[in-house]
Structure formats: structure tokens, C-alpha cells
Design a protein around this motif. Structure first.
Motif, PDB file in Angstrom:
ATOM      1  N   GLU A 125      44.419  38.843  30.731  1.00  0.00           N
ATOM      2  CA  GLU A 125      44.791  37.525  31.253  1.00  0.00           C
ATOM      3  C   GLU A 125      43.800  36.434  30.842  1.00  0.00           C
ATOM      4  OE1 GLU A 125      47.607  37.024  32.760  1.00  0.00           O
ATOM      5  OE2 GLU A 125      48.169  39.133  32.906  1.00  0.00           O
ATOM      6  N   ASN A 126      42.787  36.813  30.083  1.00  0.00           N
ATOM      7  CA  ASN A 126      41.718  35.872  29.733  1.00  0.00           C
ATOM      8  C   ASN A 126      42.224  34.657  28.966  1.00  0.00           C
ATOM      9  OD1 ASN A 126      39.107  35.674  30.490  1.00  0.00           O
ATOM     10  ND2 ASN A 126      38.254  36.672  28.697  1.00  0.00           N
ATOM     11  N   GLU A 127      43.178  34.879  28.067  1.00  0.00           N
ATOM     12  CA  GLU A 127      43.698  33.785  27.252  1.00  0.00           C
ATOM     13  C   GLU A 127      44.370  32.731  28.131  1.00  0.00           C
ATOM     14  OE1 GLU A 127      47.008  32.957  23.746  1.00  0.00           O
ATOM     15  OE2 GLU A 127      46.451  35.014  24.264  1.00  0.00           O
ATOM     16  N   MET A 128      45.116  33.196  29.135  1.00  0.00           N
ATOM     17  CA  MET A 128      45.802  32.282  30.058  1.00  0.00           C
ATOM     18  C   MET A 128      44.785  31.445  30.838  1.00  0.00           C
ATOM     19  SD  MET A 128      48.567  33.459  32.913  1.00  0.00           S
ATOM     20  CE  MET A 128      49.140  32.350  34.196  1.00  0.00           C
ATOM     21  N   ALA A 129      43.687  32.085  31.273  1.00  0.00           N
ATOM     22  CA  ALA A 129      42.645  31.368  32.008  1.00  0.00           C
ATOM     23  C   ALA A 129      41.910  30.395  31.085  1.00  0.00           C
ATOM     24  CB  ALA A 129      41.661  32.357  32.619  1.00  0.00           C
ATOM     25  N   PHE A 130      41.687  30.812  29.838  1.00  0.00           N
ATOM     26  CA  PHE A 130      40.967  29.986  28.871  1.00  0.00           C
ATOM     27  C   PHE A 130      41.692  28.663  28.630  1.00  0.00           C
ATOM     28  CE2 PHE A 130      40.193  28.682  24.452  1.00  0.00           C
ATOM     29  CZ  PHE A 130      38.814  28.531  24.482  1.00  0.00           C
ATOM     30  N   LYS A 131      43.028  28.705  28.590  1.00  0.00           N
ATOM     31  CA  LYS A 131      43.815  27.489  28.340  1.00  0.00           C
ATOM     32  C   LYS A 131      43.605  26.445  29.442  1.00  0.00           C
ATOM     33  CE  LYS A 131      47.491  29.616  25.602  1.00  0.00           C
ATOM     34  NZ  LYS A 131      48.928  30.004  25.565  1.00  0.00           N
ATOM     35  N   LYS A 132      43.264  26.909  30.661  1.00  0.00           N
ATOM     36  CA  LYS A 132      43.037  25.981  31.768  1.00  0.00           C
ATOM     37  C   LYS A 132      41.553  25.831  32.087  1.00  0.00           C
ATOM     38  CE  LYS A 132      46.109  26.130  35.168  1.00  0.00           C
ATOM     39  NZ  LYS A 132      46.982  26.623  36.266  1.00  0.00           N
ATOM     40  N   ASN A 133      40.717  26.430  31.227  1.00  0.00           N
ATOM     41  CA  ASN A 133      39.266  26.376  31.417  1.00  0.00           C
ATOM     42  C   ASN A 133      38.859  26.905  32.797  1.00  0.00           C
ATOM     43  OD1 ASN A 133      36.705  25.839  30.366  1.00  0.00           O
ATOM     44  ND2 ASN A 133      36.589  23.867  31.414  1.00  0.00           N
ATOM     45  N   ILE A 134      39.521  27.970  33.210  1.00  0.00           N
ATOM     46  CA  ILE A 134      39.232  28.595  34.505  1.00  0.00           C
ATOM     47  C   ILE A 134      38.211  29.708  34.311  1.00  0.00           C
ATOM     48  CG2 ILE A 134      40.206  30.035  36.347  1.00  0.00           C
ATOM     49  CD1 ILE A 134      42.823  28.470  35.998  1.00  0.00           C
ATOM     50  N   THR A 135      37.195  29.725  35.152  1.00  0.00           N
ATOM     51  CA  THR A 135      36.171  30.761  35.103  1.00  0.00           C
ATOM     52  C   THR A 135      36.577  31.932  35.991  1.00  0.00           C
ATOM     53  OG1 THR A 135      34.433  29.110  34.772  1.00  0.00           O
ATOM     54  CG2 THR A 135      33.738  31.297  35.505  1.00  0.00           C
ATOM     55  N   ILE A 136      36.558  33.141  35.445  1.00  0.00           N
ATOM     56  CA  ILE A 136      36.837  34.355  36.228  1.00  0.00           C
ATOM     57  C   ILE A 136      35.531  35.104  36.437  1.00  0.00           C
ATOM     58  CG2 ILE A 136      38.105  36.528  36.350  1.00  0.00           C
ATOM     59  CD1 ILE A 136      40.239  35.316  34.563  1.00  0.00           C
ATOM     60  N   GLU A 137      35.113  35.215  37.691  1.00  0.00           N
ATOM     61  CA  GLU A 137      33.870  35.917  38.037  1.00  0.00           C
ATOM     62  C   GLU A 137      34.215  37.244  38.718  1.00  0.00           C
ATOM     63  OE1 GLU A 137      31.247  31.827  38.874  1.00  0.00           O
ATOM     64  OE2 GLU A 137      31.833  33.134  40.544  1.00  0.00           O
ATOM     65  N   THR A 138      33.496  38.301  38.360  1.00  0.00           N
ATOM     66  CA  THR A 138      33.742  39.610  38.960  1.00  0.00           C
ATOM     67  C   THR A 138      32.477  40.127  39.643  1.00  0.00           C
ATOM     68  OG1 THR A 138      33.213  40.733  36.878  1.00  0.00           O
ATOM     69  CG2 THR A 138      35.528  40.228  37.285  1.00  0.00           C
ATOM     70  N   ASP A 139      32.684  40.779  40.771  1.00  0.00           N
ATOM     71  CA  ASP A 139      31.597  41.415  41.527  1.00  0.00           C
ATOM     72  C   ASP A 139      32.119  42.771  41.984  1.00  0.00           C
ATOM     73  OD1 ASP A 139      29.337  42.015  42.971  1.00  0.00           O
ATOM     74  OD2 ASP A 139      29.907  40.793  44.713  1.00  0.00           O
ATOM     75  N   LEU A 140      32.019  43.769  41.121  1.00  0.00           N
ATOM     76  CA  LEU A 140      32.632  45.078  41.353  1.00  0.00           C
ATOM     77  C   LEU A 140      31.576  46.043  41.903  1.00  0.00           C
ATOM     78  CD1 LEU A 140      34.716  45.222  38.047  1.00  0.00           C
ATOM     79  CD2 LEU A 140      35.286  44.124  40.223  1.00  0.00           C
ATOM     80  N   GLN A 141      31.546  46.197  43.218  1.00  0.00           N
ATOM     81  CA  GLN A 141      30.471  46.960  43.862  1.00  0.00           C
ATOM     82  C   GLN A 141      30.862  48.386  44.214  1.00  0.00           C
ATOM     83  OE1 GLN A 141      28.703  44.918  47.177  1.00  0.00           O
ATOM     84  NE2 GLN A 141      28.522  42.973  46.080  1.00  0.00           N
ATOM     85  N   THR A 142      32.165  48.690  44.258  1.00  0.00           N
ATOM     86  CA  THR A 142      32.549  50.033  44.684  1.00  0.00           C
ATOM     87  C   THR A 142      32.133  51.067  43.637  1.00  0.00           C
ATOM     88  OG1 THR A 142      34.365  51.459  45.402  1.00  0.00           O
ATOM     89  CG2 THR A 142      34.858  49.879  43.663  1.00  0.00           C
ATOM     90  N   THR A 143      31.683  52.204  44.110  1.00  0.00           N
ATOM     91  CA  THR A 143      31.301  53.301  43.219  1.00  0.00           C
ATOM     92  C   THR A 143      32.252  54.476  43.375  1.00  0.00           C
ATOM     93  OG1 THR A 143      29.796  54.182  44.909  1.00  0.00           O
ATOM     94  CG2 THR A 143      28.871  52.661  43.276  1.00  0.00           C
ATOM     95  N   ARG A 144      33.366  54.227  44.108  1.00  0.00           N
ATOM     96  CA  ARG A 144      34.325  55.311  44.361  1.00  0.00           C
ATOM     97  C   ARG A 144      35.703  54.943  43.810  1.00  0.00           C
ATOM     98  NH1 ARG A 144      33.656  56.540  50.677  1.00  0.00           N
ATOM     99  NH2 ARG A 144      35.131  58.214  50.181  1.00  0.00           N
ATOM    100  N   THR A 145      36.497  55.959  43.568  1.00  0.00           N
ATOM    101  CA  THR A 145      37.851  55.745  43.075  1.00  0.00           C
ATOM    102  C   THR A 145      38.786  55.416  44.242  1.00  0.00           C
ATOM    103  OG1 THR A 145      38.388  58.098  43.333  1.00  0.00           O
ATOM    104  CG2 THR A 145      37.541  57.374  41.181  1.00  0.00           C
ATOM    105  N   ALA A 146      39.964  54.900  43.904  1.00  0.00           N
ATOM    106  CA  ALA A 146      41.032  54.766  44.896  1.00  0.00           C
ATOM    107  C   ALA A 146      41.755  56.104  44.938  1.00  0.00           C
ATOM    108  CB  ALA A 146      41.985  53.644  44.509  1.00  0.00           C
ATOM    109  N   HIS A 147      41.916  56.667  46.135  1.00  0.00           N
ATOM    110  CA  HIS A 147      42.408  58.037  46.280  1.00  0.00           C
ATOM    111  C   HIS A 147      43.930  58.112  46.200  1.00  0.00           C
ATOM    112  CE1 HIS A 147      42.714  62.168  47.525  1.00  0.00           C
ATOM    113  NE2 HIS A 147      43.398  61.847  48.616  1.00  0.00           N
ATOM    114  N   HIS A 148      44.436  59.023  45.354  1.00  0.00           N
ATOM    115  CA  HIS A 148      45.846  59.400  45.337  1.00  0.00           C
ATOM    116  C   HIS A 148      46.762  58.184  45.178  1.00  0.00           C
ATOM    117  CE1 HIS A 148      48.550  62.726  45.675  1.00  0.00           C
ATOM    118  NE2 HIS A 148      49.261  62.175  46.631  1.00  0.00           N
TER     119      HIS A 148
END
Length: 551
Positions: A125-148
């Protein structure tokens, strides 16, 4: 009289019950009709516009092509591409919505790395955000999977929510994506600082009848189905979707999923560790290259436009061959022994799954990487394709870069396997015969060479005739498996045989040469020195026991 009154009351109760049941059924029927009308409205209206643009602009290009300036041609092509993307997005949403309504859907339950899914979604989706000059910030802290959970469904949810956030965020805005663990659950949040929603809009957000699609901040259009799909998919994966939003203050969508095991972190090879041929799978020499040196890609597709499109994508780096159905594809597969196959599934004469099964069960072709390309995207359909031996399964309409990367990855893996087999063939000068790497075709050829090793007339033609393939087929198979030609393998096995004889100290150089199938001792000595970096006599001195030691 009392009996009659009692009977009447009982009948009235039955009538009331039936009436209530019929009222409920009628309500369900009305809702279904409303849903059907909504879908027909989407198909008739939302699809009509981009199709109209697509056809109209294409017609203009055809009519005016010779007189159009380059910048105008690029403008027209850009508008065709944008309309195609809109049609793709609408069809994708309709298919996802239909899947969300199905009670007989097949799930691919597994513990899933949500962080990886988010990273992939951001990349797409980066290209779509780039066209509007939108910044996407991520903070991915989980160290576990989503179960089942079903990873395809979760991926659809993340992409829909991110696309929705971009759509309703103003230019130069910000979107924050985070994951964390709360009470043995994974909380995935997508927060934007966009235009937000009113209470009425929130109340009707998941109703296909009352909900209305809104224009984005740059007048982007939608069907109104995306968030309904998200809610259905999250619920089917034992999760909860919640929304917080205020007009002018943006929106926060949060998905809560059951936490599983800790994410397994695998070490990836550094760039220095990757063999050069892996990095240059698509590299094309500009000096003196000819078609025979290029890897062969066989495209099996009954739609001529799609077949030509795939050919256009890969023709700079591959010798592309096209077959219009599975039957012709199988004939070309045996004749050419291609480096990789991309095949449609639904075709006349023979379908792609049958072609894949035949390719993977024939000893001449079972090594060829096989990609199935189809509009059938239900998990069970993909499982059927993979069970027939497919190495990958990509749904239409496909993203060009993804198809290219899948082809590159499969050829990289094949190159690594080729290196493994080659190491098996050349491991240890004291080995009489190469270690069998598990390919029945190769084992048969090696056994045939060993059986006839003393015969000076042993040749590629003899082997081809004995195993029932052409010289070209044998060459293509061996090049694909070992990187060597059959004649090089014959010579290598003969030299290993000679080395094992010389190592005993009981054979003269000329006798070992004749016993190993060399009719000319001088030619034998030249080949031996090239293979072992020493003459046969030196090899005897360094490796064979002395006469006293033998005694």
C-alpha cells in the motif's frame, strides 16, 4: 365446550408461532434481497465507470496513436492502468465479501506472524500513501504469533484497514500501526489522523443496507464492503474488531486475536553468502548472448492476451515458449525440458492441475519448478493445486512484481539444489561413483555409465538410446540437475574410476586408463591432470601405498 376453547387456544398459539416464524423468514428474505440489490448496484455502477474509462481511453489511443505526443501516450496509459487497478480492487472486494458470507468456506488454520503480514501490507500500500505524502509509522512489539487463524483472511483485513486509513487521511497525514500483547491476546491497531466519523456513520458502518460509501479525502471511491469484510473475517478467526472515531480527530481500528507461540526468528543469509548466480538469475548478457543460453520459460495459458502479457514480462531474460492448453503444454514440456513452467488451471484439452501432476510424476520433467496461475483463490482450491505438486499458486489478476519474485525465488532454490547435487557428484576423489542425490533419472544414468564404463564407445548417444530420450532432452535434464553436460559427467565418472584404481598402487597408468574407458593414455593423462591438478604418476606417489606397505 372447555375442550373446544382449549383446542382453539392451542391452534392460536401454533398460528402465532408460525406467523412469527414466517415474519422472521420474510425479514431474512428482504435482507437477502437488499444485499443482492446492493451487490448488483455495485456491479452495475462502481464497475461500469472504470470499465468505461478503460475502453474509452484505449479506443482514443487506437484512433490517435500515430499523432499523439509521447507525454499524452504516457497519460493515456496511466489512466488505463489506474482504471485496471480500480476494477481489480472492486472485484477483489466482491470476491472477499462472497467468501465472508459462505458457511462452507475452507480455512487454513495456523499460527501466524502478524508482524510479517503488516510489513507486507505496508509494502503493497506504500505507493497509495506516497501519492498523498502520508507517513506510515509502525511499532510492532508482539513477539508471539496469532493462534489458529487463517493468514489469507488476516492479510485481507490488514490491507483493507490500511487502505481505508489512507483513503480517509488528508495529504501529509500520519498513520500509526502497532502490535502488542494484552492478556494473552495480540492487539493490532491502525490509527490515522484523518477526517474521522460521526456517531451515525459508526452505527451503520457494518450494515450493507444502511451503510453508505464515502468519498476519500482525494475523492477516492469505494464499495462500502471493505469494513464489513474485515468484521466478518475477524469474527471467523475468533477475534474482535473495535473502532474509535470522532469527526476531525481520525479513527482507530483495533483487532484482538488469541496469542500463540513465540515467533521463530530464522537467520537470513548475508549478501556475501548468496552465490553470484542467485543474484543474477534475471541478468542478461549484452555481449554475444544468444537465445540458447537463456533459461527457457514455458507459459501454458489459453487466453492469448494473458499469455502474451506474461511473455512480455519475462522475454528480456528468458526464452519464452507458449502453449495454448495443457495437452500442447505437456508435449512442449517433454520436448523442451524447460527451466520453469507457469500454467493456468482452467483450460481445454487438459487443465493445469493435470499438467502439473504429469510433469511432477515423469522422471524426465519432475525437477521443473511449476507455478499455477488462476482466478480460483479459495484455500481448498490452492491446496488441490499444491497437492498435485505445484511449487507455487498465484491468483489472478496477479501483480507483476510478485510473479517475477516467485519465479526468481524458485530458480534460486533450484540453483542451490543444483549446487548440492554437483557437490555430491564431485565429493572426494577417492569415491568410485558419485553419491546418488535421490533423482531416479540421474541414478539410472549413473548406473548405466558404471555398467559400461570400460567401453571406449560409451557416449551420450548410447545413453539417450538406452533410456529412451533425445540427446537434447538428456542435455537439458542434466544441465538443470547438475549444471553439467552428460559428456562431462561421463568423463568425471571415468576419472573417478581411474583414480580409485591408481590409489590401490596395483595398476599402471595405461592399464587404469583402458579399464576406465579411455582408449588414448595421453588424452587420459591430460584429462586427469585437469581434474585433480596433478599427473596420474604424481597421484600414485601421493595416494597409493608403497609395495612394502601393500605386502
Amino acid at each position: 365446550m372447555r375442550i373446544i376453547i382449549k383446542r382453539n387456544k392451542k391452534l392460536e398459539a401454533i398460528v402465532d408461532s408460525r406467523t412469527s416464524e414466517l415474519t422472521g423468514k420474510n425479514k431474512e428474505l428482504r435482507e437477502l434481497n437488499d444485499t443482492k440489490d446492493k451487490l448488483f448496484s455495485i456491479i452495475a455502477h462502481d464497475l461500469r465507470n472504470p470499465i468505461n474509462v478503460l475502453m474509452g481511453v484505449a479506443e482514443l489511443m487506437i484512433e490517435r496513436f500515430d499523432s499523439l505526443k509521447e507525454d499524452k501516450k504516457k497519460d493515456y496509459i496511466g489512466r488505463i492502468f489506474e482504471s485496471s487497478k480500480n476494477i481489480h480492487a472492486l472485484l477483489e472486494q466482491l470476491l472477499n465479501w462472497a467468501m465472508s458470507q459462505s458457511c462452507s468456506i475452507h480455512f487454513d488454520w495456523q499460527d501466524t506472524d502478524v508482524n510479517r503480514i503488516i510489513s507486507e501490507a505496508v509494502s503493497l500500500e506504500n505507493e497509495m500513501a506516497f501519492k498523498k505524502n502520508i507517513t506510515i509509522e509502525t511499532d510492532l512489539q508482539t513477539t508471539r504469533t496469532a493462534h489458529h487463524v487463517d493468514p489469507l483472511m488476516i492479510s485481507t483485513v490488514v490491507r483493507n484497514l490500511l487502505s481505508n486509513a489512507i483513503k480517509y487521511t488528508n495529504e501529509n497525514g500520519t498513520i500509526n500501526i502497532s502490535t502488542r500483547e494484552v492478556d494473552n491476546r495480540i492487539l493490532l491497531s491502525i490509527k490515522d489522523n484523518g477526517i474521522g466519523m460521526t456517531k451515525e456513520q459508526l452505527d451503520n458502518l457494518f450494515s450493507i443496507r444502511r451503510g453508505q460509501s464515502r468519498l476519500g479525502t482525494n475523492n477516492e471511491k469505494g464499495t462500502g464492503l471493505g469494513l464489513i469484510i474485515c468484521k466478518k473475517f475477524i469474527e471467523k478467526n475468533n477475534g474482535i474488531l473495535t473502532i474509535e472515531s470522532k469527526p476531525g480527530n481520525g479513527s482507530t481500528f483495533s483487532c484482538s486475536l488469541i496469542a500463540g507461540d513465540h515467533i521463530k526468528i530464522t537467520e537470513t543469509s548475508s549478501e556475501e553468502d548468496i552465490p553470484k548466480h542467485n543474484k543474477q538469475i534475471f541478468a542478461k548478457s549484452t555481449k554475444g548472448s544468444d537465445l540458447q543460453e537463456m533459461p527457457i520459460l514455458l507459459v501454458v495459458e489459453d487466453n492469448a492476451d494473458i499469455a502474451q502479457y506474461i511473455s512480455d514480462i519475462f522475454s528480456p531474460n528468458f526464452d519464452v515458449k507458449i502453449a495454448e492448453n495443457g495437452k500442447i503444454g505437456w508435449q512442449k514440456c517433454k520436448e523442451l525440458v524447460p527451466d520453469i513452467i507457469i500454467s493456468d488451471v482452467t483450460m481445454p484439452e487438459m487443465d493445469g492441475e493435470e499438467l502439473c501432476r504429469m510433469t511432477k510424476t515423469d522422471s524426465l520433467t519432475n525437477h521443473i519448478p511449476f507455478i499455477l496461475l488462476t482466478a480460483r483463490n479459495l484455500p481448498q482450491q490452492q491446496i488441490n493445486g499444491l497437492q498435485n505438486g505445484a511449487d507455487d499458486y498465484i491468483t489472478k489478476p496477479f501483480i507483476k512484481q510478485i510473479l517475477q519474485e516467485r519465479v526468481k525465488s524458485l530458480l534460486n532454490n533450484r540453483a542451490l539444489y543444483k549446487d548440492y547435487i554437483k557437490r555430491q557428484l564431485i565429493c572426494g576423489h577417492d569415491v568410485t561413483t558419485p553419491a546418488a542425490p535421490g533423482d531416479k533419472f540421474l541414478e539410472t544414468v549413473v548406473a548405466l555409465i558404471e555398467k559400461n564404463i570400460s567401453d571406449p564407445q560409451l557416449s551420450v548417444e548410447f545413453i539417450s538410446k538406452e533410456i529412451g530420450v533425445s540427446r537434447v532432452q538428456l542435455y537439458r535434464k542434466f544441465k538443470a540437475l547438475t549444471g553439467q553436460s552428460p559428456i562431462d559427467l561421463i568423463k568425471e565418472i571415468k576419472l573417478k574410476k581411474a583414480a580409485s584404481l591408481l590409489k590401490t598402487g596395483e595398476w599402471k597408468v595405461s592399464d587404469a586408463a583402458f579399464e576406465s574407458g579411455f582408449s588414448d593414455p595421453l588424452y587420459f593423462s591430460k584429462c586427469f591432470q585437469k581434474e585433480f591438478d596433478m599427473t596420474p604418476s604424481q597421484y600414485i606417489k601421493e595416494n597409493a601405498p608403497t609395495k612394502e606397505q601393500r605386502e
